[in-house]
Design a protein around this motif. Structure first.
Motif, PDB file in Angstrom:
ATOM      1  N   ALA A  44       0.784  -1.153  -0.055  1.00  0.00           N
ATOM      2  CA  ALA A  44      -0.125  -0.254   0.063  1.00  0.00           C
ATOM      3  C   ALA A  44       0.922   1.383   0.041  1.00  0.00           C
ATOM      4  O   ALA A  44       0.480   2.264  -0.681  1.00  0.00           O
ATOM      5  CB  ALA A  44      -1.033  -0.028   1.118  1.00  0.00           C
ATOM      6  N   ALA A  45       1.976   1.202   0.712  1.00  0.00           N
ATOM      7  CA  ALA A  45       2.778   2.466   1.022  1.00  0.00           C
ATOM      8  C   ALA A  45       3.548   2.541  -0.530  1.00  0.00           C
ATOM      9  O   ALA A  45       3.647   3.705  -0.841  1.00  0.00           O
ATOM     10  CB  ALA A  45       3.982   2.121   1.775  1.00  0.00           C
ATOM     11  N   GLY A  46       3.997   1.686  -1.211  1.00  0.00           N
ATOM     12  CA  GLY A  46       4.396   1.732  -2.540  1.00  0.00           C
ATOM     13  C   GLY A  46       3.449   2.257  -3.506  1.00  0.00           C
ATOM     14  O   GLY A  46       3.650   3.218  -4.338  1.00  0.00           O
ATOM     15  N   ALA A  47       2.246   1.772  -3.312  1.00  0.00           N
ATOM     16  CA  ALA A  47       1.086   2.448  -4.244  1.00  0.00           C
ATOM     17  C   ALA A  47       0.834   3.876  -3.945  1.00  0.00           C
ATOM     18  O   ALA A  47       0.536   4.695  -4.831  1.00  0.00           O
ATOM     19  CB  ALA A  47      -0.166   1.604  -3.927  1.00  0.00           C
ATOM     20  N   VAL A  48       0.843   4.349  -2.789  1.00  0.00           N
ATOM     21  CA  VAL A  48       0.686   5.856  -2.348  1.00  0.00           C
ATOM     22  C   VAL A  48       1.642   6.440  -2.896  1.00  0.00           C
ATOM     23  O   VAL A  48       1.585   7.697  -3.329  1.00  0.00           O
ATOM     24  CB  VAL A  48       0.593   5.861  -0.792  1.00  0.00           C
ATOM     25  CG1 VAL A  48       0.665   7.223  -0.340  1.00  0.00           C
ATOM     26  CG2 VAL A  48      -0.671   5.068  -0.247  1.00  0.00           C
ATOM     27  N   TYR A  49       3.046   6.034  -2.834  1.00  0.00           N
ATOM     28  CA  TYR A  49       4.063   6.604  -3.432  1.00  0.00           C
ATOM     29  C   TYR A  49       3.861   6.734  -5.017  1.00  0.00           C
ATOM     30  O   TYR A  49       4.278   8.226  -5.532  1.00  0.00           O
ATOM     31  CB  TYR A  49       5.327   5.855  -3.182  1.00  0.00           C
ATOM     32  CG  TYR A  49       6.564   6.713  -3.363  1.00  0.00           C
ATOM     33  CD1 TYR A  49       7.063   7.037  -4.502  1.00  0.00           C
ATOM     34  CD2 TYR A  49       7.403   7.382  -2.501  1.00  0.00           C
ATOM     35  CE1 TYR A  49       8.289   8.034  -4.836  1.00  0.00           C
ATOM     36  CE2 TYR A  49       8.389   8.073  -2.243  1.00  0.00           C
ATOM     37  CZ  TYR A  49       8.907   8.368  -3.705  1.00  0.00           C
ATOM     38  OH  TYR A  49      10.128   9.337  -3.917  1.00  0.00           O
ATOM     39  N   ILE A  80      -6.490   3.983  -1.501  1.00  0.00           N
ATOM     40  CA  ILE A  80      -5.540   2.783  -1.024  1.00  0.00           C
ATOM     41  C   ILE A  80      -5.892   2.192   0.291  1.00  0.00           C
ATOM     42  O   ILE A  80      -5.900   2.879   1.197  1.00  0.00           O
ATOM     43  CB  ILE A  80      -4.191   3.328  -1.354  1.00  0.00           C
ATOM     44  CG1 ILE A  80      -4.122   4.245  -2.369  1.00  0.00           C
ATOM     45  CG2 ILE A  80      -2.988   2.111  -1.116  1.00  0.00           C
ATOM     46  CD1 ILE A  80      -3.821   3.303  -3.760  1.00  0.00           C
ATOM     47  N   VAL A  81      -5.895   1.001   0.070  1.00  0.00           N
ATOM     48  CA  VAL A  81      -6.094   0.251   1.594  1.00  0.00           C
ATOM     49  C   VAL A  81      -5.059  -0.852   1.596  1.00  0.00           C
ATOM     50  O   VAL A  81      -4.845  -1.651   0.603  1.00  0.00           O
ATOM     51  CB  VAL A  81      -7.420  -0.283   1.816  1.00  0.00           C
ATOM     52  CG1 VAL A  81      -8.663   0.718   1.793  1.00  0.00           C
ATOM     53  CG2 VAL A  81      -7.882  -1.319   0.878  1.00  0.00           C
ATOM     54  N   GLY A  82      -4.709  -1.077   2.928  1.00  0.00           N
ATOM     55  CA  GLY A  82      -3.774  -2.342   3.119  1.00  0.00           C
ATOM     56  C   GLY A  82      -4.158  -3.256   4.144  1.00  0.00           C
ATOM     57  O   GLY A  82      -5.059  -3.426   4.474  1.00  0.00           O
ATOM     58  N   HIS A  83      -3.269  -3.860   4.648  1.00  0.00           N
ATOM     59  CA  HIS A  83      -3.214  -4.907   5.599  1.00  0.00           C
ATOM     60  C   HIS A  83      -1.921  -4.961   6.696  1.00  0.00           C
ATOM     61  O   HIS A  83      -0.989  -4.917   6.297  1.00  0.00           O
ATOM     62  CB  HIS A  83      -3.587  -6.429   5.005  1.00  0.00           C
ATOM     63  CG  HIS A  83      -4.291  -7.454   6.021  1.00  0.00           C
ATOM     64  ND1 HIS A  83      -3.620  -8.043   6.989  1.00  0.00           N
ATOM     65  CD2 HIS A  83      -5.433  -7.904   5.929  1.00  0.00           C
ATOM     66  CE1 HIS A  83      -4.212  -8.949   7.467  1.00  0.00           C
ATOM     67  NE2 HIS A  83      -5.463  -8.852   6.989  1.00  0.00           N
ATOM     68  N   ASP A  84      -2.250  -5.363   7.982  1.00  0.00           N
ATOM     69  CA  ASP A  84      -1.388  -5.689   9.043  1.00  0.00           C
ATOM     70  C   ASP A  84      -1.378  -4.479   9.656  1.00  0.00           C
ATOM     71  O   ASP A  84      -0.753  -4.664  10.911  1.00  0.00           O
ATOM     72  CB  ASP A  84      -0.068  -5.576   8.416  1.00  0.00           C
ATOM     73  CG  ASP A  84       0.306  -7.102   7.798  1.00  0.00           C
ATOM     74  OD1 ASP A  84      -0.634  -7.927   7.623  1.00  0.00           O
ATOM     75  OD2 ASP A  84       1.277  -7.326   7.046  1.00  0.00           O
ATOM     76  N   ASN A  85      -1.782  -3.146   9.489  1.00  0.00           N
ATOM     77  CA  ASN A  85      -1.567  -2.198  10.469  1.00  0.00           C
ATOM     78  C   ASN A  85      -0.191  -1.825  11.006  1.00  0.00           C
ATOM     79  O   ASN A  85       0.042  -1.756  12.241  1.00  0.00           O
ATOM     80  CB  ASN A  85      -2.604  -2.113  11.668  1.00  0.00           C
ATOM     81  CG  ASN A  85      -2.725  -1.001  12.329  1.00  0.00           C
ATOM     82  OD1 ASN A  85      -2.820   0.214  11.773  1.00  0.00           O
ATOM     83  ND2 ASN A  85      -2.946  -0.792  13.815  1.00  0.00           N
ATOM     84  N   LEU A 142       0.711   9.618   4.712  1.00  0.00           N
ATOM     85  CA  LEU A 142      -0.673   9.535   5.161  1.00  0.00           C
ATOM     86  C   LEU A 142      -0.769   8.293   5.983  1.00  0.00           C
ATOM     87  O   LEU A 142      -0.263   7.029   5.613  1.00  0.00           O
ATOM     88  CB  LEU A 142      -1.448   9.268   3.823  1.00  0.00           C
ATOM     89  CG  LEU A 142      -1.424  10.502   2.530  1.00  0.00           C
ATOM     90  CD1 LEU A 142      -1.933  10.187   1.423  1.00  0.00           C
ATOM     91  CD2 LEU A 142      -2.114  11.887   3.383  1.00  0.00           C
ATOM     92  N   LYS A 143      -1.596   8.233   6.922  1.00  0.00           N
ATOM     93  CA  LYS A 143      -2.120   7.057   7.562  1.00  0.00           C
ATOM     94  C   LYS A 143      -2.962   6.161   6.634  1.00  0.00           C
ATOM     95  O   LYS A 143      -3.838   6.522   6.425  1.00  0.00           O
ATOM     96  CB  LYS A 143      -2.713   7.504   8.860  1.00  0.00           C
ATOM     97  CG  LYS A 143      -3.179   6.130   9.629  1.00  0.00           C
ATOM     98  CD  LYS A 143      -3.869   6.807  11.004  1.00  0.00           C
ATOM     99  CE  LYS A 143      -4.203   5.447  11.776  1.00  0.00           C
ATOM    100  NZ  LYS A 143      -3.385   4.416  11.887  1.00  0.00           N
ATOM    101  N   ILE A 144      -2.333   5.041   6.457  1.00  0.00           N
ATOM    102  CA  ILE A 144      -2.881   3.887   5.523  1.00  0.00           C
ATOM    103  C   ILE A 144      -4.202   3.289   6.313  1.00  0.00           C
ATOM    104  O   ILE A 144      -4.240   2.558   7.543  1.00  0.00           O
ATOM    105  CB  ILE A 144      -2.046   2.955   5.194  1.00  0.00           C
ATOM    106  CG1 ILE A 144      -0.752   3.732   4.266  1.00  0.00           C
ATOM    107  CG2 ILE A 144      -2.595   1.827   4.361  1.00  0.00           C
ATOM    108  CD1 ILE A 144       0.273   3.105   3.930  1.00  0.00           C
TER     109      ILE A 144
END
Length: 373
Positions: free
Chosen positions: A286-291, A306-311, A321-323
């Motif tokens: 997700a961080a790579g996608a946000v970049y 964008i949403v991710g997993h694992d917090n 940005l807080k994912i």
């Protein structure tokens, strides 16, 4: 001062007989009347004790037989020492995609301490009484050279990583008491602590759909990563339940890295009609996608969510940005594993830990039809 009820003493007495091996899996316990005579207690006391054992899945009621010891029980009385093992498995057969250089520090963007959180929780709870032995091995090496591993003299083992039914069966045949994290294969008979991976991903994708998204993409990890498959199934399930078509040009398989998120997101963002949301297998992706979104002059979440997993706290601190993510509660998982790995009665049972959706800045509710790309 705590009060011990009489039925609890009877419960403990029967439990001790099962732990000691007097009664084994599949054995029929004495009748209720026989237990009344044996312990010199009333029928209601015996029934309360048996009910408690039934609630804990240690015994089952069988019509015409009475109380039967659960056949899935494995005798923990064979444990010879205070050694607990954590077997972290890899598999050399995994093919890792190679990506071009990225404009960010990939070591920082790929930090993920989920295993360490689980291990630390187990250590805090059990280190005063047990020796915790962690070993990382190739799965095939364990299958072919188990006697050369540090687990040779360990009776209770947590298996984490790319395990198979063959490996679990081998450990059971050696008399090992095995617990695994995240067993999604219903054919593997083993004790497990498992997340609601599919359900919670489905819930998060459903939230995106209810927010107005109709073109939702998915970046998954490698196909051998069972959690990735479960999360993908949750994504797919949410689309079908909400009558949103499953489109294969919106589905990509990467390798759980920030590079994967960066390059695969850029492929979509370069299209004339890109997706309005991307569901990523983890927060690194997700961080790579946000970049990639920022680099292309777009805004997250106005142009794309964008949403991710694992917090993942390490990634959350790094990202501007807080994912929006799913918190699997790794500390709780470690504590639950610690409870199960040292119990006297060992069952091939499953404990499901409910995850939590954590909303951040990357997936706000909005109508994507109002957004132009």
């Amino acid at each position: 001062m705590s009060t011990v009820f009489l039925y609890e003493k009877i419960y403990e007495a029967i439990l001790n007989d099962i732990v000691s091996g007097k009664y084994q899996g599949g054995d029929i316990l004495p009748s209720e009347k026989e237990l009344c005579l044996q312990y010199e207690v009333s029928l209601i006391t015996v029934r309360r004790a048996l009910k408690q054992l039934e609630l804990e899945n240690i015994i089952m009621k069988a019509k015409g037989k009475g109380s039967v010891v659960n056949s899935d029980i494995r005798g923990s009385q064979g444990c010879k020492n205070k050694n607990l093992g954590i077997m972290d498995l890899a598999w050399s057969g995994i093919i890792i995609p190679q990506y071009d250089p990225v404009p960010f520090n990939k070591e920082l963007y790929n930090q993920n301490e989920w295993k360490n959180i689980i291990y630390s929780a187990i250590y805090r709870k059990l280190s005063s009484k047990y020796n915790l032995i962690i070993g990382t091995y190739d799965r095939d090496f364990v299958l072919n050279h188990f006697e050369e591993t540090v687990f040779r003299n360990v009776d209770r083992i947590l298996v984490i990583g790319v395990y198979t039914q063959e490996l679990i069966d081998m450990l059971h045949s050696l008399g090992k008491l095995v617990i695994v994290y995240n067993n999604f294969d219903k054919n593997i008979k083993v004790c497990s602590v498992t997340n609601d991976e599919r359900q919670k991903t489905s819930d998060l994708v459903t939230h995106l759909i209810k927010s107005g998204h109709k073109k939702i993409a998915s970046i998954n990890g490698d196909i051998t990563f069972s959690e990735s498959v479960e999360r993908f199934m949750g994504y797919q399930e949410a689309l079908m339940k909400n009558n949103v078509p499953v489109s294969w040009n919106l589905i990509k398989w990467g390798n759980r890295s920030a590079e994967s998120g960066y390059f695969l997101a850029k492929e979509w963002l370069s299209e004339k009609d890109p997706p309005t949301a991307i569901v990523c297998v983890n927060d690194c992706v997700a961080a790579g996608a946000v970049y990639a979104v920022k680099e292309m002059g777009l805004d997250c979440p106005r142009d794309i969510s964008i949403v991710g997993h694992d917090n993942n706290a390490l990634i959350q601190d790094l990202s501007p940005l807080k994912i929006t993510s799913i918190d699997p509660k790794f500390d709780l998982i470690g504590n639950k594993i610690a409870d199960k790995i040292v119990r006297d009665i060992w069952l091939d049972d499953t404990t499901i830990i409910e995850s939590e959706i954590v909303f951040g800045d990357t997936a706000k509710c909005y109508n994507p039809l109002e957004t132009t790309h």
